[in-house]
Motif scaffolding. Structure first.
Motif, short mmCIF file in Angstrom:
data_model
loop_
_atom_site.label_atom_id
_atom_site.label_comp_id
_atom_site.label_asym_id
_atom_site.label_seq_id
_atom_site.Cartn_x
_atom_site.Cartn_y
_atom_site.Cartn_z
N ALA A 145 -3.62 6.62 -15.99
CA ALA A 145 -4.57 6.49 -17.10
C ALA A 145 -4.04 7.16 -18.36
CB ALA A 145 -5.91 7.09 -16.70
N GLY A 146 -3.44 8.34 -18.21
CA GLY A 146 -2.91 9.05 -19.36
C GLY A 146 -1.75 8.33 -20.01
N SER B 219 0.48 5.04 -24.30
CA SER B 219 1.25 3.87 -24.72
C SER B 219 0.44 3.01 -25.68
CB SER B 219 1.65 3.05 -23.49
OG SER B 219 2.46 3.81 -22.62
N TRP B 220 -0.85 2.87 -25.38
CA TRP B 220 -1.73 2.06 -26.24
C TRP B 220 -1.83 2.68 -27.64
CZ3 TRP B 220 -7.02 3.38 -27.66
CH2 TRP B 220 -7.65 2.37 -28.39
N LEU B 221 -2.00 4.01 -27.69
CA LEU B 221 -2.11 4.67 -28.99
C LEU B 221 -0.78 4.67 -29.73
CD1 LEU B 221 -4.32 7.75 -28.00
CD2 LEU B 221 -5.02 5.76 -29.35
N ALA C 239 -0.16 11.03 -34.18
CA ALA C 239 -1.35 11.71 -34.71
C ALA C 239 -2.60 11.28 -33.94
CB ALA C 239 -1.51 11.40 -36.19
N ALA C 240 -2.66 10.01 -33.55
CA ALA C 240 -3.81 9.52 -32.80
C ALA C 240 -3.88 10.15 -31.42
CB ALA C 240 -3.74 8.00 -32.69
N ILE C 241 -2.70 10.33 -30.79
CA ILE C 241 -2.66 10.97 -29.48
C ILE C 241 -3.15 12.42 -29.58
CG2 ILE C 241 -1.12 11.75 -27.63
CD1 ILE C 241 0.65 9.30 -28.30
#
Length: 342
Positions: free
Chosen positions: A193-194, A199-201, A210-212
């Motif tokens: 899940a992590g 990867s998506w972010l 920055a999003a992560i």
């Protein structure tokens, strides 16, 4: 750290008292929660641990995992302590306390079962909660994952022989369902899940890192809330035992506390001598200190019974783990200057 995090030890202490109160006032509800198990892994505890683990798993970079092998000292340290030292010091401490120091306070048959429960804790290094302690102490996520994975792999082959040797049991049966389910629930699923979320972010391009970081920051309160709710639940599930046998619980806690702080001191001290980076040294010492209590409890129940002294000893190990490990996290965070920069 915010005001809430600074007083985390106080909130944990309050959570312990709240848990005991709930367990005494609503024993039926506690029994219902205790019955929600998969392969003797409590589902509610698993969900709460996921809340705590997920922010750590967000930090795992699959591409960096291969770099861990270039720093083998941390891996060798945790392997040596967990499998060549910890099981035997736990057995020795249990025997010293219950065959010598507390011999006049506890019947011999009960004492032997307490020793057996401690041995089972000593042969089971942590699989799940160590991610929480590593995260709270600023450990390297990639290195911690590899440390835990190697210990889990060794446990498959070494748990039964070492536990059988120390217990004097030749036909010890490992509850493979509990062992495999715990690895799947506490390592594989949250890791997947992590990594998927990371990867998506990351696909956002320059804004990805920055999003992560922003998501990890938002989840920090959720992680601490999960820790506090876990404490409430664990103490609620064992409230009857704590109230019914407070002296026995205290006596069992003595060697477990000595073992925990001694193993951490040994691991942390050797890591300092080896000049390991702090981000590797802290989780290396904490893996040996923390225990795989789901496995220890399951084996104690299967060997000696649900109401046995061995089962009680493993439960006491569960109860002292969070306060002990939080104190070590506090200590580690204040001694980062002992180690070279990563």
């Amino acid at each position: 750290m915010g005001t809430f995090e600074r007083y985390l030890s106080l909130w944990v202490a309050l959570a312990m008292f709240v848990g005991i109160g709930l367990g005494l006032l609503a024993p039926t509800a506690a029994e219902l929660v205790a019955s929600l198990e998969i392969a003797r892994v409590n589902v509610v505890v698993a969900v709460l641990i996921w809340l705590m683990i997920f922010p750590m798993m967000l930090k795992v970079e699959p591409g960096c995992l291969r770099e861990v092998g270039r720093q083998p000292k941390g891996l060798l340290l945790t392997i040596g302590i967990n499998w060549l030292i910890k099981p035997f010091t736990m057995a020795a401490l249990g025997m010293l306390c219950f065959r010598v120091l507390f011999a006049d306070l506890v019947p011999e048959a009960a004492a032997e079962q307490y020793i057996a429960g401690m041995i089972l804790l000593g042969v089971a290094p942590c699989t799940a909660m160590v991610f929480v302690w590593s995260n709270l102490s600023g450990g390297d996520a990639n290195y911690t994952l590899v440390q835990v994975s190697i210990n889990d792999l060794i446990m498959v082959f070494a748990f039964a022989p070492i536990a059988g040797l120390l217990l004097g049991v030749t036909d010890l049966v490992v509850p493979w369902g509990t062992l495999l389910a715990s690895v799947l629930i506490f390592v594989v699923i949250p890791l997947a899940a992590g990594v998927a979320t990371r990867s998506w972010l990351a696909r956002r391009g320059p804004d990805g890192p920055a999003a992560i970081q922003a998501l990890a920051g938002k989840l920090k309160p959720t992680s601490i809330l999960g820790l506090l709710l876990t404490v409430v639940l664990l103490f609620a599930l064992q409230a009857q035992t704590i109230v019914a046998e407070p002296v026995r619980v205290a006596l069992i806690a003595v060697p477990l506390l000595i073992q925990s702080y001694s193993i951490f001191a040994l691991g942390y001290g050797v890591a300092k001598l080896l000049r390991l980076p702090y981000e590797v040294a802290a989780p290396a010492a904490m893996i040996g200190t923390s225990n795989f209590f789901e496995l220890a409890v399951a084996v104690a129940i299967s060997l000696f019974g649900l109401t046995s002294g061995a089962a009680l000893a493993t439960v006491v190990g569960v109860l002292i783990e969070v306060p002990v490990m939080l104190s070590l996290v506090w200590f580690a965070n204040r001694t980062t200057h002992w180690f070279p920069k990563s």
